[in-house]
Write an enzyme that holds these catalytic residues in place. Sequence first.
Site, PDB file in Angstrom:
ATOM      1  N   SER A  25      -8.280  98.381  45.627  1.00  0.00           N
ATOM      2  CA  SER A  25      -6.846  98.186  45.856  1.00  0.00           C
ATOM      3  C   SER A  25      -6.216  99.380  46.550  1.00  0.00           C
ATOM      4  O   SER A  25      -6.382 100.516  46.116  1.00  0.00           O
ATOM      5  CB  SER A  25      -6.102  98.019  44.520  1.00  0.00           C
ATOM      6  OG  SER A  25      -6.540  96.881  43.867  1.00  0.00           O
ATOM      7  N   HIS A  55      -5.429  93.514  49.336  1.00  0.00           N
ATOM      8  CA  HIS A  55      -6.817  93.323  49.775  1.00  0.00           C
ATOM      9  C   HIS A  55      -6.794  92.480  51.046  1.00  0.00           C
ATOM     10  O   HIS A  55      -6.191  91.422  51.085  1.00  0.00           O
ATOM     11  CB  HIS A  55      -7.618  92.582  48.698  1.00  0.00           C
ATOM     12  CG  HIS A  55      -7.945  93.421  47.502  1.00  0.00           C
ATOM     13  ND1 HIS A  55      -9.172  93.980  47.310  1.00  0.00           N
ATOM     14  CD2 HIS A  55      -7.195  93.799  46.462  1.00  0.00           C
ATOM     15  CE1 HIS A  55      -9.177  94.674  46.189  1.00  0.00           C
ATOM     16  NE2 HIS A  55      -7.976  94.585  45.644  1.00  0.00           N
ATOM     17  N   HIS A  77     -12.607  89.627  42.111  1.00  0.00           N
ATOM     18  CA  HIS A  77     -12.525  89.995  40.698  1.00  0.00           C
ATOM     19  C   HIS A  77     -12.793  88.794  39.802  1.00  0.00           C
ATOM     20  O   HIS A  77     -12.410  87.676  40.134  1.00  0.00           O
ATOM     21  CB  HIS A  77     -11.121  90.524  40.367  1.00  0.00           C
ATOM     22  CG  HIS A  77     -10.680  91.663  41.215  1.00  0.00           C
ATOM     23  ND1 HIS A  77     -10.125  91.494  42.463  1.00  0.00           N
ATOM     24  CD2 HIS A  77     -10.694  92.997  40.979  1.00  0.00           C
ATOM     25  CE1 HIS A  77      -9.827  92.687  42.964  1.00  0.00           C
ATOM     26  NE2 HIS A  77     -10.159  93.609  42.094  1.00  0.00           N
ATOM     27  N   TYR A  79     -11.209  88.173  37.181  1.00  0.00           N
ATOM     28  CA  TYR A  79      -9.929  87.610  36.718  1.00  0.00           C
ATOM     29  C   TYR A  79      -9.317  86.633  37.731  1.00  0.00           C
ATOM     30  O   TYR A  79      -8.388  85.903  37.403  1.00  0.00           O
ATOM     31  CB  TYR A  79      -8.925  88.717  36.369  1.00  0.00           C
ATOM     32  CG  TYR A  79      -8.464  89.607  37.504  1.00  0.00           C
ATOM     33  CD1 TYR A  79      -7.626  89.124  38.516  1.00  0.00           C
ATOM     34  CD2 TYR A  79      -8.852  90.933  37.562  1.00  0.00           C
ATOM     35  CE1 TYR A  79      -7.213  89.931  39.558  1.00  0.00           C
ATOM     36  CE2 TYR A  79      -8.438  91.756  38.594  1.00  0.00           C
ATOM     37  CZ  TYR A  79      -7.623  91.245  39.583  1.00  0.00           C
ATOM     38  OH  TYR A  79      -7.220  92.051  40.615  1.00  0.00           O
ATOM     39  N   GLU A  80      -9.828  86.620  38.958  1.00  0.00           N
ATOM     40  CA  GLU A  80      -9.318  85.643  39.929  1.00  0.00           C
ATOM     41  C   GLU A  80      -9.873  84.252  39.650  1.00  0.00           C
ATOM     42  O   GLU A  80      -9.441  83.284  40.268  1.00  0.00           O
ATOM     43  CB  GLU A  80      -9.703  86.070  41.351  1.00  0.00           C
ATOM     44  CG  GLU A  80      -8.960  87.306  41.821  1.00  0.00           C
ATOM     45  CD  GLU A  80      -9.455  87.780  43.182  1.00  0.00           C
ATOM     46  OE1 GLU A  80      -9.024  87.217  44.196  1.00  0.00           O
ATOM     47  OE2 GLU A  80     -10.300  88.698  43.224  1.00  0.00           O
ATOM     48  N   ALA A 107      -9.349 101.348  42.146  1.00  0.00           N
ATOM     49  CA  ALA A 107      -8.177 102.011  41.593  1.00  0.00           C
ATOM     50  C   ALA A 107      -8.297 101.873  40.083  1.00  0.00           C
ATOM     51  O   ALA A 107      -8.711 100.828  39.602  1.00  0.00           O
ATOM     52  CB  ALA A 107      -6.921 101.319  42.086  1.00  0.00           C
ATOM     53  N   MET A 205     -10.608  96.976  36.286  1.00  0.00           N
ATOM     54  CA  MET A 205     -10.937  95.551  36.123  1.00  0.00           C
ATOM     55  C   MET A 205     -11.989  95.099  37.145  1.00  0.00           C
ATOM     56  O   MET A 205     -12.025  93.930  37.523  1.00  0.00           O
ATOM     57  CB  MET A 205      -9.674  94.704  36.315  1.00  0.00           C
ATOM     58  CG  MET A 205      -8.518  95.105  35.432  1.00  0.00           C
ATOM     59  SD  MET A 205      -7.033  94.198  35.873  1.00  0.00           S
ATOM     60  CE  MET A 205      -5.810  95.073  34.880  1.00  0.00           C
ATOM     61  N   SER A 206     -12.806  96.022  37.616  1.00  0.00           N
ATOM     62  CA  SER A 206     -13.768  95.638  38.661  1.00  0.00           C
ATOM     63  C   SER A 206     -15.013  96.515  38.576  1.00  0.00           C
ATOM     64  O   SER A 206     -15.282  97.115  37.543  1.00  0.00           O
ATOM     65  CB  SER A 206     -13.109  95.819  40.036  1.00  0.00           C
ATOM     66  OG  SER A 206     -12.909  97.191  40.310  1.00  0.00           O
ATOM     67  N   ASN A 229      -2.700 105.637  37.994  1.00  0.00           N
ATOM     68  CA  ASN A 229      -1.636 105.585  36.984  1.00  0.00           C
ATOM     69  C   ASN A 229      -2.214 105.992  35.632  1.00  0.00           C
ATOM     70  O   ASN A 229      -3.425 105.911  35.431  1.00  0.00           O
ATOM     71  CB  ASN A 229      -1.081 104.152  36.880  1.00  0.00           C
ATOM     72  CG  ASN A 229      -2.165 103.148  36.516  1.00  0.00           C
ATOM     73  OD1 ASN A 229      -2.942 102.726  37.368  1.00  0.00           O
ATOM     74  ND2 ASN A 229      -2.252 102.799  35.246  1.00  0.00           N
ATOM     75  N   HIS A 241       1.271  97.275  39.451  1.00  0.00           N
ATOM     76  CA  HIS A 241       0.400  97.087  40.617  1.00  0.00           C
ATOM     77  C   HIS A 241       0.963  97.786  41.863  1.00  0.00           C
ATOM     78  O   HIS A 241       0.220  98.322  42.677  1.00  0.00           O
ATOM     79  CB  HIS A 241       0.174  95.597  40.868  1.00  0.00           C
ATOM     80  CG  HIS A 241      -0.927  95.320  41.859  1.00  0.00           C
ATOM     81  ND1 HIS A 241      -2.220  95.782  41.685  1.00  0.00           N
ATOM     82  CD2 HIS A 241      -0.933  94.662  43.041  1.00  0.00           C
ATOM     83  CE1 HIS A 241      -2.960  95.405  42.713  1.00  0.00           C
ATOM     84  NE2 HIS A 241      -2.201  94.724  43.554  1.00  0.00           N
TER      85      HIS A 241
HETATM   86  N1  HPA Z   1      -5.776  99.454  33.677  1.00  0.00           N
HETATM   87  C1  HPA Z   1      -6.703  98.600  34.172  1.00  0.00           C
HETATM   88  N2  HPA Z   1      -6.967  98.489  35.459  1.00  0.00           N
HETATM   89  C2  HPA Z   1      -6.277  99.263  36.320  1.00  0.00           C
HETATM   90  C3  HPA Z   1      -5.293 100.154  35.876  1.00  0.00           C
HETATM   91  C4  HPA Z   1      -5.029 100.261  34.482  1.00  0.00           C
HETATM   92  O1  HPA Z   1      -4.185 101.027  34.005  1.00  0.00           O
HETATM   93  N3  HPA Z   1      -4.801 100.774  36.990  1.00  0.00           N
HETATM   94  C5  HPA Z   1      -5.468 100.266  38.053  1.00  0.00           C
HETATM   95  N4  HPA Z   1      -6.372  99.348  37.648  1.00  0.00           N
END
Ligand code: HPA
Length: 267
Positions: A25, A55, A77, A79-80, A107, A205-206, A229, A241
């Site tokens: 991302s 993306h 992903h 989750y998609e 990310a 998440m990847s 973050n 996001h």
């Molecule tokens: N948690 C999970 N996935 C992420 C995060 C997060 O804080 N930041 C970017 N991808």
Amino acid sequence: MQSTLDFIYAKTNNFTPEIAIILGSGLGCFCNNLEGISIKYSDIPNFPTSTVAGHRGELLFCEIENKKCVIMQGRFHFYEGYNMSESTYPIKIFKKMGVKTLIITNAAGIANKEINIGDIVLIKDHINFMGTNPLIGRNDDSLGERFPDMSDCYCKKLREKALDSANEIGLNLKEGIYLATTGPSYETPAEVRAFSLLGADLIGMSSVPEAIVANYLKMDVLGFSLATNYATGIANSKPEHKEVLEIGKHSAEKLSNLIKKIISKLD
Ligand code: HPA
């Protein structure tokens, strides 16, 4: 797979990449000064298509430091709604094309306060907290072993090259453990506390399914997280996001330079 390969070979004049790079991302700008042949995922037979903001959904075939590379601008992903096998399909295609090294980027949220927003972190190991595994199902023995070893999933030799390269370009490269959840909901504060007790430095998440499949296919894997973050509850903040994409833009250049330096050192 054969129709995917036939299509790609026809479009690229039989390009044979040695290195594959997956951009996470906000890291799409890695490709800004690169020239090559782009193919949209949506044009490739049997290829999944990317649905997440930030993306691009393209493969770029190009040369970096005189090495033939394929770059995934956007990943698939879990989750998609793709299953694990679909979301790691490109890795199997890259293997068939001759790729030996996979560079994964993502990310991630920070679970360890020693990491700062904007830091680039070398993934030294992972925790698969997705509750599933991309190798579940009948094994194709021609691709890899039923019970693959995971002791050097993020290739130590490559990690050393990454640390040397970072030194040479004056980049402070931290190292950390990446934990993957399925997402798409961010973590609760209690989950983040639990994950950091388990040893996670970063949460995302990847990447973990891709690393497992590439290791299974005997590729050398290198992984980088961009710390975008603080994970929920660390520093009283909530992940968003938008923030993930913004920080990505700022640090993408640093990560691009590092990856190019590393590629120049690959045999
Ligand atoms: N948690 C999970 N996935 C992420 C995060 C997060 O804080 N930041 C970017 N991808």
